[in-house]
Design an enzyme around this catalytic site. Structure first.
Site, mmCIF file in Angstrom:
data_model
loop_
_atom_site.group_PDB
_atom_site.id
_atom_site.type_symbol
_atom_site.label_atom_id
_atom_site.label_comp_id
_atom_site.label_asym_id
_atom_site.label_seq_id
_atom_site.Cartn_x
_atom_site.Cartn_y
_atom_site.Cartn_z
ATOM 1 N N ASP A 13 -4.883 -32.779 -5.503
ATOM 2 C CA ASP A 13 -4.817 -34.137 -4.932
ATOM 3 C C ASP A 13 -4.175 -34.159 -3.541
ATOM 4 O O ASP A 13 -3.546 -35.142 -3.170
ATOM 5 C CB ASP A 13 -4.026 -35.087 -5.857
ATOM 6 C CG ASP A 13 -4.579 -35.074 -7.268
ATOM 7 O OD1 ASP A 13 -5.802 -35.099 -7.398
ATOM 8 O OD2 ASP A 13 -3.781 -35.025 -8.216
ATOM 9 N N LYS A 16 -7.882 -32.872 0.072
ATOM 10 C CA LYS A 16 -8.806 -31.844 0.589
ATOM 11 C C LYS A 16 -10.142 -32.440 0.979
ATOM 12 O O LYS A 16 -10.728 -32.075 1.991
ATOM 13 C CB LYS A 16 -9.060 -30.767 -0.482
ATOM 14 C CG LYS A 16 -7.863 -29.950 -0.831
ATOM 15 C CD LYS A 16 -8.152 -29.006 -1.980
ATOM 16 C CE LYS A 16 -8.419 -29.694 -3.285
ATOM 17 N NZ LYS A 16 -7.289 -30.394 -3.890
ATOM 18 N N GLY A 17 -10.624 -33.387 0.138
ATOM 19 C CA GLY A 17 -11.937 -33.975 0.383
ATOM 20 C C GLY A 17 -12.008 -34.593 1.766
ATOM 21 O O GLY A 17 -13.018 -34.478 2.465
ATOM 22 N N ASN A 38 -13.113 -32.101 -13.130
ATOM 23 C CA ASN A 38 -11.690 -32.426 -13.220
ATOM 24 C C ASN A 38 -11.181 -32.827 -11.836
ATOM 25 O O ASN A 38 -10.150 -33.470 -11.693
ATOM 26 C CB ASN A 38 -10.864 -31.253 -13.778
ATOM 27 C CG ASN A 38 -11.199 -29.919 -13.139
ATOM 28 O OD1 ASN A 38 -12.154 -29.805 -12.390
ATOM 29 N ND2 ASN A 38 -10.416 -28.904 -13.446
ATOM 30 N N GLY A 40 -11.510 -34.780 -8.125
ATOM 31 C CA GLY A 40 -11.988 -36.095 -7.717
ATOM 32 C C GLY A 40 -11.662 -36.302 -6.257
ATOM 33 O O GLY A 40 -10.520 -36.117 -5.845
ATOM 34 N N HIS A 41 -12.661 -36.594 -5.470
ATOM 35 C CA HIS A 41 -12.435 -36.827 -4.051
ATOM 36 C C HIS A 41 -12.781 -38.265 -3.719
ATOM 37 O O HIS A 41 -13.882 -38.709 -3.997
ATOM 38 C CB HIS A 41 -13.317 -35.908 -3.205
ATOM 39 C CG HIS A 41 -12.901 -34.481 -3.269
ATOM 40 N ND1 HIS A 41 -13.782 -33.451 -3.118
ATOM 41 C CD2 HIS A 41 -11.696 -33.931 -3.448
ATOM 42 C CE1 HIS A 41 -13.117 -32.313 -3.223
ATOM 43 N NE2 HIS A 41 -11.861 -32.579 -3.421
ATOM 44 N N ARG A 144 -18.217 -14.574 -23.052
ATOM 45 C CA ARG A 144 -19.631 -14.171 -22.941
ATOM 46 C C ARG A 144 -20.546 -14.884 -23.931
ATOM 47 O O ARG A 144 -21.498 -14.304 -24.441
ATOM 48 C CB ARG A 144 -19.753 -12.642 -23.075
ATOM 49 C CG ARG A 144 -19.050 -11.934 -21.949
ATOM 50 C CD ARG A 144 -18.867 -10.497 -22.188
ATOM 51 N NE ARG A 144 -17.966 -10.272 -23.294
ATOM 52 C CZ ARG A 144 -17.369 -9.110 -23.545
ATOM 53 N NH1 ARG A 144 -17.591 -8.091 -22.780
ATOM 54 N NH2 ARG A 144 -16.568 -8.985 -24.564
ATOM 55 N N GLN A 225 -8.599 -28.691 -7.063
ATOM 56 C CA GLN A 225 -7.224 -28.539 -7.573
ATOM 57 C C GLN A 225 -6.341 -27.912 -6.471
ATOM 58 O O GLN A 225 -6.632 -28.085 -5.304
ATOM 59 C CB GLN A 225 -7.173 -27.732 -8.877
ATOM 60 C CG GLN A 225 -7.815 -28.455 -10.061
ATOM 61 C CD GLN A 225 -9.309 -28.285 -10.150
ATOM 62 O OE1 GLN A 225 -9.825 -27.183 -10.045
ATOM 63 N NE2 GLN A 225 -10.026 -29.366 -10.339
ATOM 64 N N THR A 240 -4.854 -25.169 -14.349
ATOM 65 C CA THR A 240 -6.246 -25.355 -14.733
ATOM 66 C C THR A 240 -6.794 -23.980 -15.124
ATOM 67 O O THR A 240 -6.053 -22.988 -15.101
ATOM 68 C CB THR A 240 -7.041 -26.051 -13.604
ATOM 69 O OG1 THR A 240 -8.317 -26.428 -14.125
ATOM 70 C CG2 THR A 240 -7.213 -25.158 -12.381
ATOM 71 N N THR A 301 -9.617 -39.097 -10.839
ATOM 72 C CA THR A 301 -10.454 -38.735 -11.981
ATOM 73 C C THR A 301 -10.045 -39.488 -13.245
ATOM 74 O O THR A 301 -10.872 -40.025 -13.951
ATOM 75 C CB THR A 301 -10.370 -37.204 -12.232
ATOM 76 O OG1 THR A 301 -10.824 -36.558 -11.053
ATOM 77 C CG2 THR A 301 -11.225 -36.771 -13.403
ATOM 78 N N THR A 302 -8.750 -39.525 -13.527
ATOM 79 C CA THR A 302 -8.311 -40.109 -14.804
ATOM 80 C C THR A 302 -7.537 -41.413 -14.623
ATOM 81 O O THR A 302 -7.213 -42.069 -15.605
ATOM 82 C CB THR A 302 -7.393 -39.120 -15.551
ATOM 83 O OG1 THR A 302 -6.268 -38.827 -14.701
ATOM 84 C CG2 THR A 302 -8.107 -37.835 -15.889
ATOM 85 N N LYS A 332 -1.547 -37.677 4.581
ATOM 86 C CA LYS A 332 -0.731 -38.822 4.126
ATOM 87 C C LYS A 332 0.632 -38.902 4.814
ATOM 88 O O LYS A 332 1.615 -39.335 4.204
ATOM 89 C CB LYS A 332 -0.586 -38.782 2.607
ATOM 90 C CG LYS A 332 -1.919 -39.067 1.908
ATOM 91 C CD LYS A 332 -1.737 -39.270 0.432
ATOM 92 C CE LYS A 332 -2.424 -40.520 -0.049
ATOM 93 N NZ LYS A 332 -2.381 -40.708 -1.497
ATOM 94 N N ASP A 334 1.374 -40.938 6.994
ATOM 95 C CA ASP A 334 1.641 -42.380 7.134
ATOM 96 C C ASP A 334 2.461 -42.936 5.976
ATOM 97 O O ASP A 334 3.199 -43.907 6.140
ATOM 98 C CB ASP A 334 0.316 -43.140 7.231
ATOM 99 C CG ASP A 334 -0.632 -42.806 6.083
ATOM 100 O OD1 ASP A 334 -0.924 -41.608 5.900
ATOM 101 O OD2 ASP A 334 -1.056 -43.725 5.366
HETATM 102 P P1 IMP Z 1 -7.867 -29.255 -16.673
HETATM 103 O O1 IMP Z 1 -8.289 -28.719 -15.350
HETATM 104 O O2 IMP Z 1 -8.565 -30.542 -17.033
HETATM 105 O O3 IMP Z 1 -7.938 -28.240 -17.765
HETATM 106 O O4 IMP Z 1 -6.314 -29.655 -16.571
HETATM 107 C C1 IMP Z 1 -5.291 -28.684 -16.436
HETATM 108 C C2 IMP Z 1 -4.199 -29.184 -15.492
HETATM 109 O O5 IMP Z 1 -4.715 -29.264 -14.174
HETATM 110 C C3 IMP Z 1 -3.659 -30.583 -15.820
HETATM 111 O O6 IMP Z 1 -2.291 -30.623 -15.482
HETATM 112 C C4 IMP Z 1 -4.450 -31.486 -14.882
HETATM 113 O O7 IMP Z 1 -3.766 -32.685 -14.610
HETATM 114 C C5 IMP Z 1 -4.542 -30.592 -13.664
HETATM 115 N N1 IMP Z 1 -5.695 -30.907 -12.818
HETATM 116 C C6 IMP Z 1 -6.983 -30.597 -13.043
HETATM 117 N N2 IMP Z 1 -7.762 -31.011 -12.038
HETATM 118 C C7 IMP Z 1 -6.943 -31.594 -11.152
HETATM 119 C C8 IMP Z 1 -7.167 -32.183 -9.857
HETATM 120 O O8 IMP Z 1 -8.273 -32.245 -9.312
HETATM 121 N N3 IMP Z 1 -6.063 -32.671 -9.246
HETATM 122 C C9 IMP Z 1 -4.823 -32.564 -9.782
HETATM 123 N N4 IMP Z 1 -4.586 -32.008 -10.953
HETATM 124 C C10 IMP Z 1 -5.624 -31.531 -11.638
#
Ligand code: IMP
Length: 431
Positions: A13, A16-17, A38, A40-41, A144, A225, A240, A301-302, A332, A334
């Site tokens: 977060d 990067k996007g 996982n 999100g941009h 595999r 990530q 991740t 994302t969430t 960021k 600002d």
């Molecule tokens: P997973 O990638 O869904 O398996 O999550 C594993 C860990 O990586 C968790 O702590 C997530 O919150 C974190 N995570 C996965 N993708 C992102 C991302 O794009 N930004 C920030 N944290 C991420």
């Protein structure tokens, strides 16, 4: 002509996007090499917001191509939906603009079910995954027994593979106490339909990238990530399931490491993390709350609130090392306007000692207390700044201090969400 890798230097977060979007102007092809939806941009172009989880942000630039490399795990329903939405908005008019690797592994319904059921079973000790099935899909890849994009293009082969894998997956879901009502035939049918939609994009992407390089095109590798979430180099097991560091740009795309010219790390001017795991500079107070509010620190994302804290130069030095960073983009900046004395962790206190390197052991890291340096704040809003000189002196000194502490040159500073609000100090494609 150069090939540049952009990676997150923190816990994801980092924005990067936005940096990729800004630099895409100098690239011909944007490549994703790991992770899945996982990520999100959030991109704002001329006030219009677009959130992308899988397709590289470069798709918003007409004439640029985007590649989803073999190292990505792909949820076909999600990518088809992103394609449809982009087309509705007038992007991706030419299908050849998007290439999806035939070797990318596919996130199947059982992967998502296992991800969610496991987290539920872990209760308070959960990792805080995004629940998108990322980890279980990478597990099947390494074991595999994964299903790849190429398998979606052959209905009979797909059904056979689903039938082979499903019983064991269902057993695991049942063991975890979750409903296990998935059936092979409807899954294979649905995924074959997705395959049919993706057929026009599916290709041997390593070969396509090789040809692009030979034709003198520039590649921009877009990491997802961040370094501290890397499965080898992050705060394991709170990570991740892929390698997020720059080295994986080669493996995850089938481009040799000798083709990579520059590596740029992206870091917020402060720090955030979503999900569980150690985070030495976390602020659980009013200041942390203010960073969350002003920085709108809720997951793309969430939607989860992000944990917030001061900048961690120890973690940045580590990221500089494991990625081989040539440059930094600070985003960021600002958000720090109005904080009287922003702080930066320059070292940690651990068992009565001061350490300047990130401890490798998670339990040691959990016991670390940050050693802070306070820096002069500024009160001017930065949104209108378009050049280095437009920034208040204190904001410039803040950036310069991060540069000195990391030993990595700052190439870009971002002061707002819009595309125009990134001050490019040095272009990594022109180095
Ligand atoms: P997973 O990638 O869904 O398996 O999550 C594993 C860990 O990586 C968790 O702590 C997530 O919150 C974190 N995570 C996965 N993708 C992102 C991302 O794009 N930004 C920030 N944290 C991420």
């Amino acid at each position: 002509m150069a090939n540049v890798v952009i990676v997150g230097a923190q816990w994801g977060d980092e924005g990067k996007g936005k940096i990729v979007d800004r630099l895409t102007e100098f690239a011909d092809v944007v490549v994703r090499f790991q992770g899945g939806n996982n990520a999100g941009h959030t991109l704002v172009v001329d006030g219009e917001k677009t959130v992308l989880h899988l397709i590289p942000a470069g798709i918003l630039h007409p004439g640029k191509s985007c590649v989803i490399g073999n190292g990505v795990v792909l949820d076909p329903g999600v990518i088809v939906m992103e394609i449809d939405r982009l087309k509705q908005k007038g992007f991706l008019a030419d299908d050849s603009q998007l290439v999806v690797s035939l070797d990318a592994h596919v996130i199947m319904p059982w992967h998502k079910a296992i991800d969610v059921a496991r987290e539920q079973a872990l209760g308070a000790g959960k990792l805080g995954t995004t629940g998108r099935g990322i980890g279980p899909t990478y597990e099947d890849k390494v074991a595999r027994r994964g299903i790849r994009v190429r398998d979606l293009l052959d209905g009979d082969r797909l059904l056979r593979k689903v039938r082979e894998r499903l019983p064991e997956a269902l057993e695991e879901i049942r063991r975890l106490g979750a409903p296990a009502d998935l059936q092979a035939e409807p899954i294979a049918e649905e995924y074959a339909r997705h395959g049919n939609r993706l057929k026009r994009h599916a290709a041997e992407s390593s070969l396509a990238l090789h040809r692009a390089i030979r034709a003198g095109k520039s590649l921009l590798f877009e990491g997802a990530q961040g370094t501290m979430l890397d499965v080898d180099h992050g705060t394991y097991p709170f990570v991740t399931s892929s390698n997020t560091v720059a080295g994986n740009a080669a493996t995850g795309s089938g481009v040799g490491p000798t083709e990579i010219d520059q590596v740029v790390g992206v870091s917020k001017a402060y720090c955030t993390r979503v999900g569980g795991g150690p985070y030495p500079t976390e602020l659980r107070d009013e200041t942390g709350e203010r960073l969350r509010r002003v920085g709108n620190e809720f997951g793309a994302t969430t939607g989860r609130p992000r944990r917030t804290g001061w900048f961690d130069a120890v973690a940045l030095r580590y990221a500089a090392r494991v990625n081989g960073l040539d440059g930094l983009a600070i985003t960021k900046l600002d958000v720090l306007t109005g904080f009287p004395q922003p702080k930066v962790a320059v070292a940690y206190r651990f068992d009565g000692r001061t350490v300047e390197e990130l401890p490798g052991d998670l339990e040691d890291l959990e016991r670390c207390e940050p050693v802070y340096e306070s820096l002069p704040g500024w009160s001017e809003p930065l949104a209108g700044a378009r050049s280095w000189e437009d920034l208040p002196v204190a904001a410039r000194s803040y950036v310069k201090r991060l540069e000195a502490l990391s030993g990595v040159k700052v190439m870009a500073v971002s002061v707002g969400a819009d595309r125009g609000e990134t001050i490019l100090l040095e272009n990594p494609f022109a180095r």
